[in-house]
Design a protein around this motif. Structure first.
Motif, PDB file in Angstrom:
ATOM      1  N   VAL A 125       0.826  -1.193   0.013  1.00 38.71           N
ATOM      2  CA  VAL A 125      -0.042   0.024  -0.066  1.00 38.71           C
ATOM      3  C   VAL A 125       0.816   1.146  -0.003  1.00 38.71           C
ATOM      4  CG1 VAL A 125      -1.885  -1.117   1.117  1.00 38.71           C
ATOM      5  CG2 VAL A 125      -0.253  -0.089   2.560  1.00 38.71           C
ATOM      6  N   ASN A 126       0.289   2.189  -0.447  1.00 42.80           N
ATOM      7  CA  ASN A 126       1.091   3.601  -0.240  1.00 42.80           C
ATOM      8  C   ASN A 126       0.177   4.501   0.664  1.00 42.80           C
ATOM      9  OD1 ASN A 126       2.104   5.884  -0.369  1.00 42.80           O
ATOM     10  ND2 ASN A 126       1.685   6.408  -2.396  1.00 42.80           N
ATOM     11  N   LYS A 127       0.301   4.332   2.071  1.00 41.53           N
ATOM     12  CA  LYS A 127      -0.342   5.278   2.868  1.00 41.53           C
ATOM     13  C   LYS A 127       0.856   5.959   3.792  1.00 41.53           C
ATOM     14  CE  LYS A 127      -2.812   1.970   4.761  1.00 41.53           C
ATOM     15  NZ  LYS A 127      -3.956   1.452   5.358  1.00 41.53           N
ATOM     16  N   ALA A 128       1.867   6.435   2.811  1.00 39.49           N
ATOM     17  CA  ALA A 128       2.948   7.258   3.532  1.00 39.49           C
ATOM     18  C   ALA A 128       2.475   8.037   4.649  1.00 39.49           C
ATOM     19  CB  ALA A 128       3.784   7.931   2.514  1.00 39.49           C
ATOM     20  N   GLY A 129       1.274   8.999   4.309  1.00 41.56           N
ATOM     21  CA  GLY A 129       0.917   9.814   5.241  1.00 41.56           C
ATOM     22  C   GLY A 129       0.085   9.439   6.376  1.00 41.56           C
ATOM     23  N   LYS A 130      -0.387   8.077   6.444  1.00 43.99           N
ATOM     24  CA  LYS A 130      -0.928   7.571   7.766  1.00 43.99           C
ATOM     25  C   LYS A 130      -0.151   7.407   8.812  1.00 43.99           C
ATOM     26  CE  LYS A 130      -4.052   4.041   9.139  1.00 43.99           C
ATOM     27  NZ  LYS A 130      -4.534   2.798   9.382  1.00 43.99           N
ATOM     28  N   LYS A 308      -5.129  21.304  -3.076  1.00 46.98           N
ATOM     29  CA  LYS A 308      -5.308  19.847  -2.085  1.00 46.98           C
ATOM     30  C   LYS A 308      -4.343  18.992  -2.608  1.00 46.98           C
ATOM     31  CE  LYS A 308     -10.170  19.034  -1.255  1.00 46.98           C
ATOM     32  NZ  LYS A 308     -11.386  18.237  -1.409  1.00 46.98           N
ATOM     33  N   LYS A 309      -3.679  18.455  -1.638  1.00 45.37           N
ATOM     34  CA  LYS A 309      -2.393  18.126  -2.090  1.00 45.37           C
ATOM     35  C   LYS A 309      -2.814  16.437  -1.523  1.00 45.37           C
ATOM     36  CE  LYS A 309       0.905  21.404  -2.185  1.00 45.37           C
ATOM     37  NZ  LYS A 309       1.858  22.041  -1.066  1.00 45.37           N
ATOM     38  N   ASP A 310      -1.895  15.632  -2.178  1.00 48.35           N
ATOM     39  CA  ASP A 310      -1.899  13.972  -1.491  1.00 48.35           C
ATOM     40  C   ASP A 310      -1.083  13.998  -0.590  1.00 48.35           C
ATOM     41  OD1 ASP A 310      -1.967  11.437  -1.400  1.00 48.35           O
ATOM     42  OD2 ASP A 310      -0.795  10.879  -3.212  1.00 48.35           O
ATOM     43  N   PRO A 311      -1.678  13.715   0.458  1.00 50.53           N
ATOM     44  CA  PRO A 311      -0.705  13.529   1.722  1.00 50.53           C
ATOM     45  C   PRO A 311       0.388  12.688   1.892  1.00 50.53           C
ATOM     46  CG  PRO A 311      -3.132  12.669   2.199  1.00 50.53           C
ATOM     47  CD  PRO A 311      -3.112  13.333   0.824  1.00 50.53           C
ATOM     48  N   ASN A 312       0.086  11.339   1.105  1.00 52.56           N
ATOM     49  CA  ASN A 312       1.066  10.551   0.815  1.00 52.56           C
ATOM     50  C   ASN A 312       2.162  10.968  -0.205  1.00 52.56           C
ATOM     51  OD1 ASN A 312      -0.806   8.798   2.545  1.00 52.56           O
ATOM     52  ND2 ASN A 312      -1.738   8.022   0.575  1.00 52.56           N
ATOM     53  N   ALA A 313       1.788  11.589  -0.892  1.00 51.49           N
ATOM     54  CA  ALA A 313       2.801  11.989  -2.029  1.00 51.49           C
ATOM     55  C   ALA A 313       3.621  13.157  -1.010  1.00 51.49           C
ATOM     56  CB  ALA A 313       2.200  12.669  -3.179  1.00 51.49           C
ATOM     57  N   GLU A 314       3.121  13.944  -0.493  1.00 55.42           N
ATOM     58  CA  GLU A 314       3.655  15.278   0.345  1.00 55.42           C
ATOM     59  C   GLU A 314       4.795  14.564   1.261  1.00 55.42           C
ATOM     60  OE1 GLU A 314       3.419  18.363  -0.298  1.00 55.42           O
ATOM     61  OE2 GLU A 314       2.375  17.561  -2.249  1.00 55.42           O
ATOM     62  N   VAL A 315       4.187  13.403   2.203  1.00 49.88           N
ATOM     63  CA  VAL A 315       5.297  12.659   2.742  1.00 49.88           C
ATOM     64  C   VAL A 315       6.526  12.171   2.173  1.00 49.88           C
ATOM     65  CG1 VAL A 315       5.603  10.818   4.394  1.00 49.88           C
ATOM     66  CG2 VAL A 315       3.588  12.295   4.827  1.00 49.88           C
ATOM     67  N   VAL A 316       6.287  11.530   1.086  1.00 48.87           N
ATOM     68  CA  VAL A 316       7.356  10.926   0.198  1.00 48.87           C
ATOM     69  C   VAL A 316       8.226  12.076  -0.342  1.00 48.87           C
ATOM     70  CG1 VAL A 316       7.971   9.360  -1.743  1.00 48.87           C
ATOM     71  CG2 VAL A 316       5.887   9.001  -0.111  1.00 48.87           C
ATOM     72  N   ALA A 317       7.451  13.199  -0.634  1.00 47.03           N
ATOM     73  CA  ALA A 317       8.429  14.365  -1.028  1.00 47.03           C
ATOM     74  C   ALA A 317       9.181  14.882   0.055  1.00 47.03           C
ATOM     75  CB  ALA A 317       7.453  15.332  -1.433  1.00 47.03           C
ATOM     76  N   ASP A 318       8.786  14.855   1.121  1.00 42.83           N
ATOM     77  CA  ASP A 318       9.549  15.367   2.112  1.00 42.83           C
ATOM     78  C   ASP A 318      10.784  14.358   2.419  1.00 42.83           C
ATOM     79  OD1 ASP A 318       8.185  17.385   2.815  1.00 42.83           O
ATOM     80  OD2 ASP A 318       7.147  16.434   4.623  1.00 42.83           O
ATOM     81  N   LEU A 319      10.591  13.147   2.232  1.00 41.91           N
ATOM     82  CA  LEU A 319      11.443  12.213   2.224  1.00 41.91           C
ATOM     83  C   LEU A 319      12.516  12.305   1.493  1.00 41.91           C
ATOM     84  CD1 LEU A 319      12.362   9.526   3.690  1.00 41.91           C
ATOM     85  CD2 LEU A 319      11.061   8.203   2.170  1.00 41.91           C
ATOM     86  N   LEU A 320      12.201  12.624   0.067  1.00 37.51           N
ATOM     87  CA  LEU A 320      13.066  12.722  -1.109  1.00 37.51           C
ATOM     88  C   LEU A 320      13.886  14.098  -0.785  1.00 37.51           C
ATOM     89  CD1 LEU A 320      11.106  11.362  -3.947  1.00 37.51           C
ATOM     90  CD2 LEU A 320      12.931  10.201  -2.858  1.00 37.51           C
ATOM     91  N   ASP A 321      13.256  14.907   0.001  1.00 34.51           N
ATOM     92  CA  ASP A 321      13.865  16.057  -0.174  1.00 34.51           C
ATOM     93  C   ASP A 321      14.905  16.362   1.286  1.00 34.51           C
ATOM     94  OD1 ASP A 321      14.306  18.598  -0.776  1.00 34.51           O
ATOM     95  OD2 ASP A 321      12.554  19.776   0.248  1.00 34.51           O
ATOM     96  N   LYS A 322      14.910  15.084   1.890  1.00 37.49           N
ATOM     97  CA  LYS A 322      15.782  14.710   3.121  1.00 37.49           C
ATOM     98  C   LYS A 322      15.466  15.570   4.331  1.00 37.49           C
ATOM     99  CE  LYS A 322      18.848  13.068  -0.219  1.00 37.49           C
ATOM    100  NZ  LYS A 322      20.164  13.205  -0.838  1.00 37.49           N
ATOM    101  N   LYS A 323      14.031  15.741   4.358  1.00 39.19           N
ATOM    102  CA  LYS A 323      13.453  16.331   5.333  1.00 39.19           C
ATOM    103  C   LYS A 323      12.968  15.333   6.749  1.00 39.19           C
ATOM    104  CE  LYS A 323      12.336  20.628   3.280  1.00 39.19           C
ATOM    105  NZ  LYS A 323      11.158  21.147   2.465  1.00 39.19           N
TER     106      LYS A 323
END
Lengths: 497, 479
Positions: A125-130, A308-323
């Motif tokens: 699953v992709n529920k990175a934001g959960k 409106k952003k996809d929360p899961n994508a935002e979390v993964v984006a943070d990850l890729l941004d090394k935050k």
């Protein structure tokens, strides 16, 4: 009459004392442990030293520490003080079992249950934001039990393949929902198994995250605020507080009236939630068009909807941004190969979690070089292993440490497992590990992996006063855990009752 | 004697590399052209590895097609064979392996096998995503000379179907493990009257469809139309249920008619894209199917397999028939090949006038009739339980059983190398030491089919994958 009055008068006092005992005792009175061998985990051990703590924090450590007047003095009687255990990957208190797939055998009827079972797990699953914290029940004894066994830092990781969600650090002394969660996004959990569906899920989740990251970087006029907000480390929080609502709408109304999470309800929404975020990034152009069309017909303000952003994508984006940091479940060399195949060039700060040494799919030390390139530490079970079809005992953690990797250990999720931890560590020492390495592996190393090395994991001035007091050396089977201090308060006494 | 085609080699390398390492090799090829300065070589080193050369000198080279070159040299470049012969150019900086007094042979091909890091057959959507290049069995397989094997994850029953792959024993190399996917499918005999009728109808439908396509092509001989047809045909050819559903929902594109239901795989067979295996119901060749005891004469099944081959107009592969020798000429006429277990036994059926039962000489008889023969061991696994000597750990000994039955020694090597590769549809990539083929080479300490022969070195995809003295399996045997 008089008795009831007396009782009435007593109740507030009783309540106070109770709260003081159950929650952390924020005693103003300093506490000093004297006459102790102090394993600081950051430098050399201090013999016959003193630790002085006050207000939940270590004030002073050393041989010549002046114990202030009025301090509560605990004589260690030559025992050993070490930092509290840091459990960075726990499933304690998480309800529900892990899904497993039973694949139908060809030619067998659909109901036939004798199909082969594939242990690893079901659909990714992709529920990175959960957040795992949302589905957690505070009133469980296990947290306090673990604390009494010495686990002073407990981080719970969600279960599942793909991006199952965000882990949470909990406050083991809290008996209520309030104050129970210390940090609701300690790290992102990633697991990629050798299955197409899992690999594709990870791939698409990362692509979506990359897209979100690019979008975040592009427009510099409006979303700057968002960027700034995202730039602070805890920042994902404001975003997420607003974001998950639309996605988790189904969950929330259920949970809010009843704080007790229904374990059976949790797995169900998974597949429902899952396809939406997955498809969104793929169909972005189409979706945008559709949105525009919708906006024209329905609402005059198109920009609001785009926010409106996809929360899961935002979390993964943070990850890729090394935050953010990720904990990646990786049991074997084979899993690494498939993980690399799925992840491609995406890199992010990560820690590898190896629950067991899988010699059938290659021990992790076979790919130590690749792990080093990933700059990943490894958190693994403190266990010895044998190669298939042989009696030769090997120590996978020691092999990895020899290869230059930082190795921490998983601490069990039950009382008995934590009690047995030190025996496992002793076994590792018998097979070549250095005592300071294995002890660092359950304290300082996981603390560093969590990014909490400034607060926990070592004994030093300004650190949280989470201490274990042993009657002798922790790695001596004849010594026992005498008491546990959590934020300066003694939560356990006389272990040997 | 020099087998060297310098012009072909790079072309073949580029072609084949499209399969596995497409981005890498394209970069490599384009680099030398755009390299006027001396500063670029450093970059080249960073990005793409320089060419790896390996020279195997002085061994008796069994080409794999039956011929042997005494004291010859084999040159490997990256993952391909660059040159074979007596006076070949030796590139600078090549790793040299002295094979004098030893035998160089193509890696053995097990036509049917499991294990070796191959995924579980059931519930598999992509074979590559289930591979395990760290399986300890891989080294064990290399130790007994197997460098690649065919895996049929799922086969068809009354209609050709299947998910298959040819997998290489490339340790620690996920990309290098998958050699070819979908190069063979299977169906099972015997078919009853109803099944046979349905199958014949499907083949007719497929033929009609092909005819229609050809007519369309003739009617509109645009170059663009021709190109469009191919990509349309590919996805429709997927035999899985999902694929079928997809093709039915998508409808016909660009006016090309949709292939009729159930004919997708048949069309592939008719187009020569995939090879049809006829399953004689021997099971997976695992422990239990092996323990079932002597087998029954299967002349009828062989005849039906021949009928299927005639109906399709292409040769099929008969998977372990026991009485194929009795119908050798009929099989030869259809252009089919046979996978044999030379030591299979079946009592002759005394009530029938014709030849039935097994025959130790079946490999020779079939070979004399002109039927390509591939050999496989009774058990298609590597096992260390009760069936030692009958599993894949002695595949070469099984080929030697064919020699015992009268087959020529050199031809017998073909049964576990080139002819085995051909039955899997990968005869152009593996199975022999010929220029442009994959560098899967064994260095043996004796005749390839001798029972005491051990593998000294196994090279897979141009990399040394196994060395006897380094691995525990046979390093203690001194000679």
């Amino acid at each position: 009459m008089s008795l009831s009055r007396l009782l009435l008068g007593l109740t507030p006092i009783l309540g106070l004392t109770l709260s003081a005992a159950t929650a952390v005792a924020q005693d103003e009175r300093p506490v000093a442990i004297t006459n102790a061998r102090i394993l600081t985990m950051s430098g050399k051990p201090i013999d016959n030293g003193t630790v002085l703590m006050q207000e939940g924090v270590i004030k002073q450590v050393g041989k010549k520490v002046k114990v202030p007047a009025g301090a509560k003095v605990i004589d260690a009687e030559g025992g050993t003080v070490m930092p509290g255990l840091v459990h960075a990957w726990s499933k304690a208190g998480l309800r529900g079992r892990r899904q497993t797939t039973t694949t139908r055998m060809p030619g067998m009827p659909r109901r036939f249950r004798g199909g082969r079972r594939f242990g690893s797990s079901a659909s990714a699953v992709n529920k990175a934001g959960k957040k795992v914290s949302d589905s957690l029940y505070a009133r469980q004894d296990i947290f306090h039990d673990l604390l009494e066994c010495g686990v002073t830092t407990l981080v719970l990781a969600p279960d599942g393949v793909g991006f199952p969600g965000l882990s949470a650090q909990i406050e083991p002394t809290a008996k209520h929902e309030e104050g129970f969660i210390l940090d609701d996004d300690a790290y992102v959990v990633v697991e990629c198994i050798a299955k197409s569906q899992a690999k594709n899920t990870v791939k698409s989740a990362l692509d979506a995250g990359k897209k979100a990251l690019e979008e975040r970087k592009k427009p510099k006029e409006e979303p700057k605020k968002d960027d700034k907000a995202a730039a602070k480390k805890p920042t994902g929080k404001p975003e997420k507080k607003t974001d998950p609502k639309p996605a988790d709408k189904k969950d929330k109304p259920k949970e809010e009236p009843k704080p007790t999470p229904k374990p059976k309800d949790d797995p169900k929404p998974k597949p429902k939630d899952d396809p939406k975020p997955k498809e969104d990034p793929k169909k972005d152009p189409k979706k945008d068009e559709a949105k525009k069309a919708d906006d024209k017909s329905k609402k005059p303000a198109p920009k609001k909807r785009e926010k409106k952003k996809d929360p899961n994508a935002e979390v993964v984006a943070d990850l890729l941004d090394k935050k953010r940091r990720a904990f990646v479940v990786m049991g074997s060399a084979n899993q690494l190969a498939h993980y690399m195949d799925a992840v491609g060039d995406h890199r992010f700060p990560m820690t590898i979690v190896a629950q067991r040494d899988n010699t059938r799919e290659g021990s992790l030390h076979m790919v130590a070089k690749k792990l080093e390139e990933l700059e990943a530490g490894v958190l693994m079970a403190p266990e010895l292993s044998t190669q298939t079809h042989s009696n030769r005992v090997s120590s996978p953690s020691e092999e990895l440490r020899k290869a230059g990797l930082e190795v921490g250990f998983l601490i069990g999720d039950s009382k008995s497992a934590v009690r047995g931890l030190f025996f496992k560590l002793i076994d590792l020492v018998r097979h070549g590990a250095k005592p300071q390495d294995v002890l660092r592996g359950v304290t300082a190393v996981p603390a560093k992996m969590l990014g909490m090395d400034k607060q926990v994991g070592t004994i030093g001035k300004g650190k949280q006063a989470n201490l274990l007091l042993f009657t002798g050396d922790p790695l001596d089977p004849t010594s026992s855990l005498r008491s546990v201090f959590y934020r300066g308060a003694e939560v356990r006494k006389d272990a040997n009752q | 004697m020099m087998l060297r085609l310098p012009h072909l080699a790079p072309a073949a390398a580029a072609l084949l590399s499209l399969f596995a390492f497409a981005p890498n090799v394209v970069a490599q090829d384009s680099k030398p052209a755009s390299r006027p300065d001396e500063s670029t070589p450093e970059k080249k080193d960073e990005k793409s590895e320089p060419d790896r050369h390996m020279v195997i000198r002085g061994g008796d080279v069994h080409i794999g097609n039956g011929s042997v070159l005494r004291r010859a040299t084999v040159v490997l470049k990256n993952d391909k064979i660059e040159a074979v012969g007596h006076d070949v150019e030796i590139p600078e900086g090549a790793t040299e392996i002295d094979a004098s007094g030893k035998v160089v042979s193509p890696g053995f091909v097990a036509v049917r096998a499991g294990g070796f890091g191959a995924p579980n057959s059931f519930g598999l959507d992509s074979i590559k995503d289930g591979l395990n290049p760290y399986d300890p069995q891989i080294k064990l397989g290399l130790a007994v000379g197997i460098t690649s094997f065919g895996m049929l994850a799922s086969g068809g029953r009354d209609t050709p179907k299947g998910k298959s792959a040819v997998i290489k024993l490339a340790p620690e190399d996920l990309e290098g493990m998958l050699c070819e996917e979908g190069s063979f499918v299977s169906m099972r005999v015997p078919l009853d009257r109803k099944q046979w009728k349905a199958f014949r109808e499907n083949v007719e439908k497929a033929r009609e469809y092909k005819k229609k396509l050809a007519e369309k092509k003739n009617a509109k001989p645009d170059a663009t139309k021709k190109e469009e047809k191919k990509p349309e045909a590919k996805p429709s050819g997927r035999p899985t249920r999902r694929g079928r559903r997809g093709s039915s929902s998508s409808g016909s594109k660009d006016g090309t008619p949709k292939p009729p239901r159930g004919t997708e795989t048949i069309l592939k067979i008719l187009d020569g894209e995939t090879t049809l295996w006829i399953d004689f119901g021997n099971g997976g060749g695992g422990f239990f199917s092996f323990m079932r005891g002597p087998r029954q004469p299967d002349n009828g099944k062989v005849k039906q397999a021949c009928e299927i081959a005639e109906l399709l107009g292409t040769g099929v592969v008969m998977d372990r028939p026991v009485s194929a020798w009795a119908l050798a000429d009929e099989i030869a006429r259809t252009g089919s090949s046979v996978v044999l277990v030379p030591r299979d036994r079946a009592e002759p059926d005394k009530g029938r006038p014709e030849n039935t039962g097994s025959n130790l000489a079946s490999a020779r008889i079939l070979d004399e009739a002109g039927v390509p023969v591939a050999v496989i061991s009774p058990s298609t696994r590597l096992s260390n339980d009760g069936i030692m000597g009958q599993d894949l750990s002695t595949l070469h000994v099984d080929a030697a059983f064919a020699v015992r039955g009268g087959l020529d020694n050199r031809k017998a090597l073909r049964t576990i190398t080139l002819d085995a590769a051909k039955t899997l549809g990968v005869g152009s990539r593996i199975g022999s030491i010929e220029v442009g083929k994959d560098a899967d080479v064994l260095i043996l300490d004796g005749d390839p089919l001798h029972y005491r022969t051990l593998v000294d070195t196994a090279i897979v995809n141009g990399k040394i994958a196994y060395e006897r003295h380094k691995e525990p399996y046979y390093s203690h045997i001194k000679r």
